[in-house]
Design a protein around this motif. Sequence first.
Motif, PDB file in Angstrom:
ATOM      1  N   LEU A 182       0.836  -1.205   0.000  1.00  0.00           N
ATOM      2  CA  LEU A 182       0.000   0.000   0.000  1.00  0.00           C
ATOM      3  C   LEU A 182       0.869   1.251   0.000  1.00  0.00           C
ATOM      4  O   LEU A 182       0.615   2.199  -0.751  1.00  0.00           O
ATOM      5  CB  LEU A 182      -0.927  -0.004   1.217  1.00  0.00           C
ATOM      6  CG  LEU A 182      -2.167  -0.892   1.151  1.00  0.00           C
ATOM      7  CD1 LEU A 182      -2.810  -1.008   2.531  1.00  0.00           C
ATOM      8  CD2 LEU A 182      -3.170  -0.345   0.146  1.00  0.00           C
ATOM      9  N   ALA A 233       2.400   1.850  -3.338  1.00  0.00           N
ATOM     10  CA  ALA A 233       1.406   2.333  -4.301  1.00  0.00           C
ATOM     11  C   ALA A 233       1.028   3.777  -4.021  1.00  0.00           C
ATOM     12  O   ALA A 233       0.570   4.494  -4.918  1.00  0.00           O
ATOM     13  CB  ALA A 233       0.162   1.447  -4.256  1.00  0.00           C
ATOM     14  N   GLY A 234       1.202   4.220  -2.785  1.00  0.00           N
ATOM     15  CA  GLY A 234       0.788   5.569  -2.422  1.00  0.00           C
ATOM     16  C   GLY A 234       1.730   6.659  -2.879  1.00  0.00           C
ATOM     17  O   GLY A 234       1.281   7.774  -3.201  1.00  0.00           O
ATOM     18  N   LEU A 243       0.995   8.713  -5.966  1.00  0.00           N
ATOM     19  CA  LEU A 243      -0.240   9.491  -5.849  1.00  0.00           C
ATOM     20  C   LEU A 243      -0.097  10.678  -4.904  1.00  0.00           C
ATOM     21  O   LEU A 243      -1.058  11.428  -4.697  1.00  0.00           O
ATOM     22  CB  LEU A 243      -1.380   8.592  -5.339  1.00  0.00           C
ATOM     23  CG  LEU A 243      -1.764   7.384  -6.194  1.00  0.00           C
ATOM     24  CD1 LEU A 243      -2.847   6.571  -5.493  1.00  0.00           C
ATOM     25  CD2 LEU A 243      -2.236   7.820  -7.568  1.00  0.00           C
ATOM     26  N   ILE A 279      -0.781  -5.990  -9.484  1.00  0.00           N
ATOM     27  CA  ILE A 279       0.292  -4.980  -9.515  1.00  0.00           C
ATOM     28  C   ILE A 279       0.869  -4.874 -10.926  1.00  0.00           C
ATOM     29  O   ILE A 279       0.990  -3.784 -11.480  1.00  0.00           O
ATOM     30  CB  ILE A 279       1.400  -5.321  -8.502  1.00  0.00           C
ATOM     31  CG1 ILE A 279       0.853  -5.307  -7.078  1.00  0.00           C
ATOM     32  CG2 ILE A 279       2.557  -4.322  -8.624  1.00  0.00           C
ATOM     33  CD1 ILE A 279       1.871  -5.754  -6.025  1.00  0.00           C
ATOM     34  N   THR A 323      -4.635  -0.635 -12.995  1.00  0.00           N
ATOM     35  CA  THR A 323      -4.548  -0.097 -11.636  1.00  0.00           C
ATOM     36  C   THR A 323      -4.552  -1.265 -10.657  1.00  0.00           C
ATOM     37  O   THR A 323      -5.449  -2.106 -10.704  1.00  0.00           O
ATOM     38  CB  THR A 323      -5.750   0.821 -11.318  1.00  0.00           C
ATOM     39  OG1 THR A 323      -5.948   1.740 -12.387  1.00  0.00           O
ATOM     40  CG2 THR A 323      -5.534   1.575 -10.013  1.00  0.00           C
ATOM     41  N   SER A 324      -3.577  -1.326  -9.763  1.00  0.00           N
ATOM     42  CA  SER A 324      -3.493  -2.441  -8.818  1.00  0.00           C
ATOM     43  C   SER A 324      -4.559  -2.323  -7.740  1.00  0.00           C
ATOM     44  O   SER A 324      -5.125  -1.252  -7.495  1.00  0.00           O
ATOM     45  CB  SER A 324      -2.111  -2.481  -8.161  1.00  0.00           C
ATOM     46  OG  SER A 324      -2.001  -1.464  -7.173  1.00  0.00           O
ATOM     47  N   GLU A 380      -3.413   0.399  -5.225  1.00  0.00           N
ATOM     48  CA  GLU A 380      -3.696   1.777  -5.618  1.00  0.00           C
ATOM     49  C   GLU A 380      -5.186   2.080  -5.510  1.00  0.00           C
ATOM     50  O   GLU A 380      -5.581   3.155  -5.036  1.00  0.00           O
ATOM     51  CB  GLU A 380      -3.210   2.038  -7.046  1.00  0.00           C
ATOM     52  CG  GLU A 380      -3.448   3.473  -7.482  1.00  0.00           C
ATOM     53  CD  GLU A 380      -2.878   3.793  -8.851  1.00  0.00           C
ATOM     54  OE1 GLU A 380      -3.400   4.727  -9.497  1.00  0.00           O
ATOM     55  OE2 GLU A 380      -1.913   3.124  -9.287  1.00  0.00           O
ATOM     56  N   ASN A 381      -6.032   1.143  -5.926  1.00  0.00           N
ATOM     57  CA  ASN A 381      -7.472   1.405  -5.863  1.00  0.00           C
ATOM     58  C   ASN A 381      -7.981   1.457  -4.423  1.00  0.00           C
ATOM     59  O   ASN A 381      -8.940   2.185  -4.134  1.00  0.00           O
ATOM     60  CB  ASN A 381      -8.253   0.374  -6.678  1.00  0.00           C
ATOM     61  CG  ASN A 381      -8.650   0.911  -8.042  1.00  0.00           C
ATOM     62  OD1 ASN A 381      -8.753   2.125  -8.242  1.00  0.00           O
ATOM     63  ND2 ASN A 381      -8.867   0.021  -8.999  1.00  0.00           N
ATOM     64  N   LEU A 429      -6.287   2.759  -1.936  1.00  0.00           N
ATOM     65  CA  LEU A 429      -5.933   4.116  -1.518  1.00  0.00           C
ATOM     66  C   LEU A 429      -6.814   5.153  -2.203  1.00  0.00           C
ATOM     67  O   LEU A 429      -7.253   6.119  -1.573  1.00  0.00           O
ATOM     68  CB  LEU A 429      -4.459   4.384  -1.825  1.00  0.00           C
ATOM     69  CG  LEU A 429      -3.458   3.573  -1.006  1.00  0.00           C
ATOM     70  CD1 LEU A 429      -2.047   3.803  -1.520  1.00  0.00           C
ATOM     71  CD2 LEU A 429      -3.543   3.910   0.480  1.00  0.00           C
ATOM     72  N   ARG A 430      -7.067   4.954  -3.469  1.00  0.00           N
ATOM     73  CA  ARG A 430      -7.951   5.889  -4.178  1.00  0.00           C
ATOM     74  C   ARG A 430      -9.326   5.926  -3.504  1.00  0.00           C
ATOM     75  O   ARG A 430      -9.895   7.001  -3.299  1.00  0.00           O
ATOM     76  CB  ARG A 430      -8.112   5.465  -5.643  1.00  0.00           C
ATOM     77  CG  ARG A 430      -6.900   5.733  -6.534  1.00  0.00           C
ATOM     78  CD  ARG A 430      -7.256   5.341  -7.958  1.00  0.00           C
ATOM     79  NE  ARG A 430      -6.178   5.534  -8.912  1.00  0.00           N
ATOM     80  CZ  ARG A 430      -6.356   5.983 -10.148  1.00  0.00           C
ATOM     81  NH1 ARG A 430      -7.578   6.301 -10.574  1.00  0.00           N
ATOM     82  NH2 ARG A 430      -5.342   6.113 -10.977  1.00  0.00           N
TER      83      ARG A 430
END
Length: 365
Positions: free
Chosen positions: A18, A21-22, A25, A273, A278-279, A282-283, A285-286
């Motif tokens: 996580l 992936a952050g 962003l 990943i 989009t992993s 990432e989703n 966190l989105r």
Amino acid sequence: MKRLGVGIVGAGQLGRMLALAGYPLGIQCVFLDRSAAAPAAQVAPILTGDLEDAAQLAALAARSDVLTFDWENIAGAALAPLEKLTRIRPPRAALEASQDRLTEKALFSKLRIPVAAHAPIDSKEQLIRATRQLGLAGVLKTRRLGYDGKGQFVLRSADQIDEAWAAIGGSGLIYEEFQEFSREVSIVGARSAAGQTVFYPLAANRHGGGILHYSIAPFTNRALERSARTYLKRVMNALAYVGVLTIEFFVVKGRLVANEMAPRVHNSGHWTIEGCVTSQFENHLRAICDLPLGSTRALGHTAMINFLGKMPDRTRLLALDGLAFHDYGKDPRPGRKLGHCTILKKRPMERNSALADALKLIEWT
């Protein structure tokens, strides 16, 4: 533009991925874990202490725009006071529903999601009655704190009841009718606070000793995928869910039977990943940060293999075309998830051939 702060309770490999992936962003993750040597601590700041320590949880919340978790065995009561300090996503209700197999099955049944016939067990006498009413074979499980095959005993005959009770007997158990399944599959999806939902393609999973060994995706079966998405969306909507949610299913005579859900990113979704636009990380966190959800389109045909107990020779694996290698930075221990690799190919046959080659280089201990 202000960087978003995400507090994560638990700093295992899921938290680590996580955090990674952050960064693109503009999201900074900070963790709470018992150990400063946890995998996520290698890539992001960490607070150390018990996961239910009120002072440390409050300190984590104070540094966060939103709070999430990388495993589900945290008491909802410990998180409740934090709801006055920050947003908790996924919601506490989802966490609590997933922590008790009986509660979880009651939720599935209420939402018309098929489950195995089952009965609560608090004594050996109840177990004996359940085996007579539901039949054998069956699985005796702890209702709480069971994961990766822990806290389970398969009963195939009545003369195993004493052995099963000696192994895990006590109050707070559940007995389930054994499912003669053709395969195990999982559906991973994400939901935003505004109700936007996205779904990843089905993954087919192969386990050993209750631990995931490898997944292949997409697993193409339109009817099963349609059912899996319908069931996952029902749970998401019922819980006003925000974040990534996974449901694991048995395929029994061509239909899905729900096994369990995970209110977090999931091992069977690691393939996303490299395998999707989009992993899942990432989703997640989105979703929890109120950002638009990304495309879940598969980029090809992917296999994901767990490294369990010991790390394989990275040089030999990385020589395989299309392979990506992930080391979680953990000390080896039998059955411990130490890392994984993914293989991405254009065609299923190419993926399957590369998977077979990779499996020859990996030993699970």
